[in-house]
Design an enzyme around this catalytic site. Sequence first.
Site, PDB file in Angstrom:
ATOM      1  N   ARG A 216      16.823   4.404  -3.880  1.00 28.13           N
ATOM      2  CA  ARG A 216      16.597   5.824  -3.593  1.00 28.13           C
ATOM      3  C   ARG A 216      17.763   6.650  -4.151  1.00 28.13           C
ATOM      4  NH1 ARG A 216      13.796   3.793   1.367  1.00 28.13           N
ATOM      5  NH2 ARG A 216      15.814   3.455   2.344  1.00 28.13           N
ATOM      6  N   PHE A 232       3.004   5.186  -2.896  1.00 28.54           N
ATOM      7  CA  PHE A 232       3.272   4.367  -1.710  1.00 28.54           C
ATOM      8  C   PHE A 232       4.528   4.920  -1.033  1.00 28.54           C
ATOM      9  CE2 PHE A 232       1.515   1.678  -5.109  1.00 28.54           C
ATOM     10  CZ  PHE A 232       0.349   1.204  -4.534  1.00 28.54           C
ATOM     11  N   ASP A 254       0.259   8.272  -0.074  1.00 29.68           N
ATOM     12  CA  ASP A 254       0.228   7.118   0.832  1.00 29.68           C
ATOM     13  C   ASP A 254      -1.093   7.162   1.592  1.00 29.68           C
ATOM     14  OD1 ASP A 254       2.690   5.118   1.911  1.00 29.68           O
ATOM     15  OD2 ASP A 254       0.949   5.266   3.240  1.00 29.68           O
ATOM     16  N   SER A 255      -1.596   5.989   1.932  1.00 32.95           N
ATOM     17  CA  SER A 255      -2.873   5.950   2.656  1.00 32.95           C
ATOM     18  C   SER A 255      -2.670   5.974   4.169  1.00 32.95           C
ATOM     19  CB  SER A 255      -3.664   4.707   2.248  1.00 32.95           C
ATOM     20  OG  SER A 255      -2.875   3.553   2.441  1.00 32.95           O
ATOM     21  N   ASP A 304       6.265   1.810  -5.403  1.00 27.98           N
ATOM     22  CA  ASP A 304       6.868   0.887  -4.429  1.00 27.98           C
ATOM     23  C   ASP A 304       5.787   0.383  -3.475  1.00 27.98           C
ATOM     24  OD1 ASP A 304       8.682  -0.581  -2.936  1.00 27.98           O
ATOM     25  OD2 ASP A 304       9.271   1.137  -1.707  1.00 27.98           O
ATOM     26  N   CYS A 344       7.863  -6.381  -3.753  1.00 28.88           N
ATOM     27  CA  CYS A 344       8.558  -7.040  -2.634  1.00 28.88           C
ATOM     28  C   CYS A 344       7.865  -8.351  -2.274  1.00 28.88           C
ATOM     29  CB  CYS A 344       8.684  -6.107  -1.442  1.00 28.88           C
ATOM     30  SG  CYS A 344       7.103  -5.570  -0.807  1.00 28.88           S
TER      31      CYS A 344
HETATM   32  N1  SAH Z   1       8.793   3.524  -0.711  1.00 30.11           N
HETATM   33  C1  SAH Z   1       8.760   3.543   0.727  1.00 30.11           C
HETATM   34  C2  SAH Z   1       8.225   2.239   1.317  1.00 30.11           C
HETATM   35  C3  SAH Z   1       6.840   1.846   0.843  1.00 30.11           C
HETATM   36  S1  SAH Z   1       6.016   0.732   1.903  1.00 30.11           S
HETATM   37  C4  SAH Z   1      10.143   3.917   1.252  1.00 30.11           C
HETATM   38  O1  SAH Z   1      11.121   4.039   0.479  1.00 30.11           O
HETATM   39  O2  SAH Z   1      10.283   4.119   2.465  1.00 30.11           O
HETATM   40  C5  SAH Z   1       4.409   0.693   1.270  1.00 30.11           C
HETATM   41  C6  SAH Z   1       3.508   1.849   1.667  1.00 30.11           C
HETATM   42  O3  SAH Z   1       2.275   1.707   0.949  1.00 30.11           O
HETATM   43  C7  SAH Z   1       3.101   1.939   3.127  1.00 30.11           C
HETATM   44  O4  SAH Z   1       3.494   3.189   3.627  1.00 30.11           O
HETATM   45  C8  SAH Z   1       1.555   1.857   3.139  1.00 30.11           C
HETATM   46  O5  SAH Z   1       0.962   2.749   4.053  1.00 30.11           O
HETATM   47  C9  SAH Z   1       1.210   2.252   1.731  1.00 30.11           C
HETATM   48  N2  SAH Z   1      -0.020   1.711   1.145  1.00 30.11           N
HETATM   49  C10 SAH Z   1      -0.475   0.433   1.152  1.00 30.11           C
HETATM   50  N3  SAH Z   1      -1.563   0.309   0.373  1.00 30.11           N
HETATM   51  C11 SAH Z   1      -1.815   1.535  -0.151  1.00 30.11           C
HETATM   52  C12 SAH Z   1      -2.803   2.051  -1.062  1.00 30.11           C
HETATM   53  N4  SAH Z   1      -3.731   1.262  -1.603  1.00 30.11           N
HETATM   54  N5  SAH Z   1      -2.743   3.355  -1.384  1.00 30.11           N
HETATM   55  C13 SAH Z   1      -1.798   4.160  -0.840  1.00 30.11           C
HETATM   56  N6  SAH Z   1      -0.842   3.727  -0.006  1.00 30.11           N
HETATM   57  C14 SAH Z   1      -0.844   2.436   0.343  1.00 30.11           C
END
Ligand code: SAH
Length: 400
Positions: A216, A232, A254-255, A304, A344
């Site tokens: 970040r 995400f 994000d979903s 991510d 990850c």
């Molecule tokens: N980058 C973030 C962490 C990401 S965690 C940070 O720095 O805090 C992964 C995220 O992906 C979660 O919030 C989850 O809700 C979302 N997610 C999972 N599958 C998804 C999809 N198909 N479309 C959108 N969001 C999704």
Amino acid sequence: MLTIILKAGKEKSLLRRHPWVYSSSIHRIEGKPEEKTKSGATAVVQSHAGQFLARAAYSPQSQIRARVWTFNESEPVDHALIKRRVQKAVAYRATNVKDTDAIRLIFAEADGLPGLVVDWYGGRAGWLVCQFQSAGVELWKSAIVQALIAETGCANVYERSDAAVREREGLPLVTGVLAGDMPGTETPAEENGVRYAVDVQKGHKTGFYIDQRDNRRLVMEHASGREVLNCFCYTGGFSLAALTGGAKNVISIDSSGEALTVARRNVELNGFDAAKAEWRDDDVFKTLRTLRAEGKLFDLIVLDPPKFAASSEHVDRAARAYKDINMLGLRLLRENGLLFTYSCSGAIDADLFQKIVAGAATDAGVDARILKRLSAGIDHPMTTSFPEGEYLKGLMLQKM
Ligand code: SAH
């Protein structure tokens, strides 16, 4: 005394100080009947020839049948061992972690406490949030909590042992206060000068993705004047970093509607102009295609995603998913634009991830410079004997 005797030849990984004993490596278990069923009991692990290898926590139901506490024959497993391990982990963070009060305080095997994750938010007046993910640390829970309080001076300890991995150890999913006060919905944390509200009760994992701190920061350093897309986004970690770094605007996807509510709150907490941040509650795979159809282009994109490969059986399907989003991401970049892309999934190593991203670039018909190889922050130490700890990998790419 509980004794695990390995099959001939199966001592090799332990001699290399790898801390797991798989059930398939075990020749025979000796001990009283009640010891043989006791989750977390301390066992001596011996080679087929009867050589001492380790003392380990026995987990009767898990494929990982025992996790090593110590390779040292003269070191007993007791309160003092727990205290020493916690002390060491706390001292390492005190020396190495800068510019934040959101810290991965204990990183399981890498800190000699197999299966224990502890994240610390907000300093002494804040909360220690624990995940007990193995039979051994479950049995030693109260000693661990005591040691954590003593070593940090933080009296509030909350348990988030609701990760599915507990079931593989035959442990129930539990959450709740272990010491001190109940956390509110907004535990304050600060990272690289950015303020975040962390919901330690209901958020993902312990509430925040602490592992991405350095990444970040990197985005913050490259965001000035740029149009940013954060895929995400969860509670907006990379989005807030980009805004702090002077991004022109940020679209975040994000979903999870709940995560986006916290993300909006985080924009407010930092006093940013809400008009600069657009939040889309939608599927990333779909939205990347929509953005392309809309003719949108960006200067900086973050990908991510969650762990697409839960285990090695899912690698092929996961690889296709990583390739798809990376191809779409590269297409949405302007020339000289930056892509910060992560995986990850422990089952996908850094080499394979780079190959997947290379395949995505081929499909997108673009060339890209690899400016940096990325990993988790220093409070998620990688150790020489436990490569499984190196789960987060990423690339900083520039479209040519
Ligand atoms: N980058 C973030 C962490 C990401 S965690 C940070 O720095 O805090 C992964 C995220 O992906 C979660 O919030 C989850 O809700 C979302 N997610 C999972 N599958 C998804 C999809 N198909 N479309 C959108 N969001 C999704």
